[in-house]
Design a protein around this motif. Structure first.
Motif, PDB file in Angstrom:
ATOM      1  N   ASP A  66       3.349  15.639 -30.015  1.00  0.00           N
ATOM      2  CA  ASP A  66       4.599  15.062 -30.481  1.00  0.00           C
ATOM      3  C   ASP A  66       5.762  16.034 -30.524  1.00  0.00           C
ATOM      4  O   ASP A  66       6.885  15.693 -30.177  1.00  0.00           O
ATOM      5  N   SER A  67       5.481  17.295 -30.947  1.00  0.00           N
ATOM      6  CA  SER A  67       6.588  18.158 -31.331  1.00  0.00           C
ATOM      7  C   SER A  67       6.207  19.622 -31.234  1.00  0.00           C
ATOM      8  O   SER A  67       5.142  20.030 -31.696  1.00  0.00           O
ATOM      9  N   LEU A  70      10.088  15.620 -30.025  1.00  0.00           N
ATOM     10  CA  LEU A  70      10.559  14.878 -31.184  1.00  0.00           C
ATOM     11  C   LEU A  70      10.646  15.789 -32.405  1.00  0.00           C
ATOM     12  O   LEU A  70       9.965  16.805 -32.479  1.00  0.00           O
ATOM     13  N   PRO A  95      13.066   8.456 -34.670  1.00  0.00           N
ATOM     14  CA  PRO A  95      12.508   8.459 -33.314  1.00  0.00           C
ATOM     15  C   PRO A  95      11.025   8.832 -33.283  1.00  0.00           C
ATOM     16  O   PRO A  95      10.261   8.282 -32.489  1.00  0.00           O
ATOM     17  N   TRP A  96      10.618   9.746 -34.150  1.00  0.00           N
ATOM     18  CA  TRP A  96       9.205  10.137 -34.226  1.00  0.00           C
ATOM     19  C   TRP A  96       8.357   8.971 -34.721  1.00  0.00           C
ATOM     20  O   TRP A  96       7.285   8.674 -34.178  1.00  0.00           O
ATOM     21  N   GLN A 116      15.570  19.900 -27.860  1.00  0.00           N
ATOM     22  CA  GLN A 116      16.534  18.805 -27.739  1.00  0.00           C
ATOM     23  C   GLN A 116      17.895  19.221 -27.179  1.00  0.00           C
ATOM     24  O   GLN A 116      18.689  18.362 -26.818  1.00  0.00           O
TER      25      GLN A 116
END
Length: 443
Positions: free
Chosen positions: A216-217, A267, A273-274, A421
């Protein structure tokens, strides 16, 4: 709500969702039946002693029915919980009240990212709970006890929860990508090394189904990897080492490599958004402290029930946790000590886990059936009690510093967020994080 650190988000944001974890672990939430008037006076209209508890976010004591049970056992006591949200406002207010010696609750929660600063600079303003009747050091994880113990041996906080690490993964996506899906086999894919986790991600990416990213991140990976080391942002002498820390540099490289290799969904964890990406199945794994389970269940929803599973993390680590402390200026100090001792006893920690999924810092609770034998139907009946107990026992004792929370936030929310980002290079992101931390610490 804007998060502050990985540990705050584990408490203030994640626990808000954990209550919905469902059958098999959670048996429902009880209300304390008497919210009171939120006053901090010595007694209510019925002549009871009012013991106040200052917390942030959702710590779960009320929701698990623990306050109600204590008041049932002690009919002369009335408990009032005073919650400060957002969590970012809690700690500055606590420091202000400690400085003035007024406005303090009888019990004050302290988050792990702040416990060192409290222990090293404010210890004289708190009761030594190691001497409280019924408190047994051996009931707690060694490293958890050490986090709230000053150099002179005074212990100013009793541990509530911890955040032992696992990896939550979508077994259906793993199968579609040609990877093993059995949790034991998945654990072996990356056992002993976070780099193996990225290697598995690169294999996954070759046949990634439906455009779902591997993780995810980058920020989540950074926090997970760095949390398995003893010296991270400070060394044992108390010197800030975030610029040269091998643990930080290694975690930074892992996180930025994951982003550069397009393994990350890029994210920011716990943002809208996550949450939407969880609901839409847009990533296959997430670094998963115990408190993360509620987030996944809440936002992935019934659509993905039984498709998520839990595997061991590459290395034992802890991300998150809190403490209960009693200020010397507490209006009802003796009663507060008794309540804090009771709330953090193994039996009550087991209840808190059973009903709120807040993983105990009292290792004596791991042998109780509510913890050691716990499984989760949502995660294909993963044996979470066994997985997280092992991780908690094997996690290293971390050297904490006064600004751990701030430093961690700046690496993830400034440096890595620019990389993920804003398209900045790993070097540019690193320099931005270091500059922000230097300013924060007047370096």
């Amino acid at each position: 709500m804007r998060r502050i650190t990985g540990t705050y988000r584990g408490r203030a944001v994640a626990l808000a969702a954990i209550a919905a974890l469902g059958a098999g672990l959670l048996s429902g939430c009880a209300d304390d039946g008497d919210d009171g008037d939120n006053s901090s006076g010595g007694g209510d209209s019925k002549g009871k002693t009012v013991v106040t508890v200052g917390t942030y976010g959702v710590m779960g004591f009320k929701q698990a029915g623990l306050y109600a049970e204590y008041m049932k056992q002690h009919p002369n006591i009335k408990i009032e919980e005073n919650v400060i949200d957002p969590a970012s406002n809690y700690y500055p207010q606590l420091l202000t009240h400690l400085g003035s010696g007024s406005g303090l609750a009888d019990i004050q929660a302290v988050e792990v990212g702040n416990i060192n600063e409290v222990t090293t600079t404010q210890a004289d303003k708190f009761v030594d709970l190691s001497k409280a009747e019924g408190v047994k050091k051996e009931n707690f994880l060694d490293w958890k006890w050490a986090q709230a113990t000053a150099k002179d041996g005074k212990t100013i906080g009793l541990g509530t929860d911890v955040g032992p690490m696992a990896i939550c993964y979508r077994k259906d996506l793993f199968q579609q990508a040609g990877l093993p899906a059995d949790r034991d086999a998945v654990s072996q894919l990356w056992a002993g090394d976070w780099q193996k986790y990225l290697d598995a991600g690169k294999d996954y990416a070759k046949k990634a189904p439906g455009g779902a990213a591997f993780l995810d991140s980058a920020g989540g990976l950074f926090n997970a990897a760095v949390s398995g080391s003893s010296e991270v942002y400070y060394d044992k002498s108390g010197k800030p080492i975030y610029k040269d820390s091998p643990a930080v540099k290694k975690a930074w490289k892992l996180a930025t490599d994951a982003s550069a290799s397009k393994l990350s969904a890029k994210l920011q964890e716990f943002t809208k958004p996550w949450q939407q990406a969880l609901a839409n199945g847009k990533f296959a794994t997430v670094s998963c402290p115990a408190w993360m389970l509620g987030q996944i269940k809440e936002y992935a929803g019934d659509k993905y029930k039984g498709k998520w599973d839990v595997a061991a993390a590459p290395k034992p680590a802890n991300w998150g946790g809190s403490f209960l402390s009693v200020p010397q200026a507490a209006q009802h100090k003796d009663e507060a000590v008794k309540l804090a001792t009771w709330l953090t006893a193994p039996e009550q920690q087991a209840t808190l886990f059973e009903k709120q999924a807040s993983f105990p810092s009292a290792q004596a609770a791991y042998n109780l059936p509510q913890v050691g034998g716990a499984t989760l139907p949502y995660f294909d009946n993963a044996p979470i009690g066994k997985i997280f107990s092992k991780a908690a026992k094997e996690s290293p004792t971390q050297v904490l510093g006064p600004k751990d929370a701030v430093i961690k936030q700046n690496f993830t929310d400034v440096g890595l967020l620019q990389v993920e980002q804003q398209g900045k290079s790993a070097d540019e992101g690193w320099k931005a994080a270091i500059k922000t931390n230097d300013n924060a610490l007047d370096q």
